[in-house]
Design an enzyme around this catalytic site. Structure first.
Site, short mmCIF file in Angstrom:
data_model
loop_
_atom_site.label_atom_id
_atom_site.label_comp_id
_atom_site.label_asym_id
_atom_site.label_seq_id
_atom_site.Cartn_x
_atom_site.Cartn_y
_atom_site.Cartn_z
N ARG A 234 -23.27 1.02 5.55
CA ARG A 234 -22.51 0.98 6.80
C ARG A 234 -22.88 -0.22 7.66
O ARG A 234 -22.06 -0.68 8.46
CB ARG A 234 -22.66 2.30 7.56
CG ARG A 234 -21.94 3.45 6.87
CD ARG A 234 -22.12 4.75 7.61
NE ARG A 234 -23.49 5.19 7.66
CZ ARG A 234 -24.12 5.83 6.67
NH1 ARG A 234 -23.47 6.09 5.55
NH2 ARG A 234 -25.38 6.17 6.79
N GLU B 51 -37.95 10.66 3.55
CA GLU B 51 -38.47 12.01 3.72
C GLU B 51 -38.88 12.60 2.36
O GLU B 51 -39.94 13.19 2.22
CB GLU B 51 -37.40 12.89 4.38
CG GLU B 51 -37.99 14.04 5.14
CD GLU B 51 -36.91 14.81 5.88
OE1 GLU B 51 -35.82 14.27 6.06
OE2 GLU B 51 -37.20 15.95 6.25
P1 AMP Z 1 -34.44 5.37 8.73
O1 AMP Z 1 -34.98 4.49 7.63
O2 AMP Z 1 -35.09 6.71 8.75
O3 AMP Z 1 -34.48 4.68 10.09
O4 AMP Z 1 -32.91 5.66 8.38
C1 AMP Z 1 -31.95 4.73 8.69
C2 AMP Z 1 -30.92 4.60 7.60
O5 AMP Z 1 -30.50 5.87 7.15
C3 AMP Z 1 -29.71 3.88 8.11
O6 AMP Z 1 -29.29 2.94 7.12
C4 AMP Z 1 -28.68 4.95 8.36
O7 AMP Z 1 -27.42 4.57 7.86
C5 AMP Z 1 -29.19 6.18 7.63
N1 AMP Z 1 -29.33 7.35 8.49
C6 AMP Z 1 -30.50 7.98 8.82
N2 AMP Z 1 -30.27 9.06 9.57
C7 AMP Z 1 -28.93 9.13 9.73
C8 AMP Z 1 -28.06 10.05 10.44
N3 AMP Z 1 -28.53 11.11 11.12
N4 AMP Z 1 -26.74 9.82 10.40
C9 AMP Z 1 -26.24 8.76 9.72
N5 AMP Z 1 -27.01 7.87 9.04
C10 AMP Z 1 -28.33 8.05 9.05
#
Ligand code: AMP
Length: 184
Positions: free
Chosen positions: A72, A109
């Site tokens: 995205r 996770e």
């Molecule tokens: P993080 O590495 O935990 O910061 O996760 C970020 C990545 O996961 C981004 O590329 C987001 O597109 C996706 N992502 C994580 N959580 C969500 C969420 N609640 N809704 C949509 N996309 C998410």
């Protein structure tokens, strides 16, 4: 007769963006509230406001390349790059980029993920903004920034549409300009 058209009320950008992000509970797995940006992308005013806000934060002409994080992040980063007058560089999931890459692994996770960038994606010293849709735990953004710097560029900042503040992703990016349009 009144010669003047009715004034156009100022646009409340945060309220508009908030209204165009859809919460989808339990996607892609139970307990996760997925932030679906497809209604925002389909709204010409909201989509344009996102692009303008990121470009205005840094200033047109100040950035050499915009990095989008698969998938995205690509959708947002490409028009932002065009509007900056910058190039676009994809950071992709493992095995998708065809030429030589740097790669960075980080923990999710459950399990691990790996991101890659082409080793020749940047001219040394390129000023770069990294773009993604959501900042959650910050692992994805930290890995992408690491890759961009290993490839010889300078990360000026990270811009995200949505920051999930309860997951404290910002804390994994100390000293960085973390610019989020909506903080939840
Ligand atoms: P993080 O590495 O935990 O910061 O996760 C970020 C990545 O996961 C981004 O590329 C987001 O597109 C996706 N992502 C994580 N959580 C969500 C969420 N609640 N809704 C949509 N996309 C998410």
């Amino acid at each position: 007769m009144d010669q003047h058209p009715a004034p156009i009320p100022p646009l409340d950008v945060p309220a508009l963006l908030r209204s165009r992000v859809r919460d989808v509970p339990d996607f892609p797995e139970p307990g996760v509230v997925f932030k679906d940006i497809t209604p925002l992308l389909a709204d010409r005013v909201a989509f344009g406001a996102v692009v303008d806000a990121v470009v205005n934060h840094h200033g047109r002409g100040t950035i050499d390349k915009v990095v989008g994080i698969e998938a995205r992040g690509f959708i947002l980063a490409a028009p932002i790059a065009y509007h900056f007058g910058a190039g676009f560089v994809p950071v992709r999931k493992q095995g998708k980029l065809p030429a030589a890459t740097f790669h960075a692994s980080y923990s999710l996770e459950y399990g691990e993920a790996t991101l890659e960038v082409h080793t020749d994606a940047f001219t040394p010293g390129d000023r770069v903004v990294v773009v993604d849709d959501v900042l959650a735990t910050g692992g994805t953004a930290a890995a992408a920034i690491d890759l961009v710097e290993r490839a010889g560029a300078v990360v000026v900042g990270l811009s995200v549409l949505i920051e999930l503040s309860f997951l404290a992703g910002r804390d994994r990016l100390p000293g960085r300009d973390v610019h989020s349009l909506l903080t939840i």
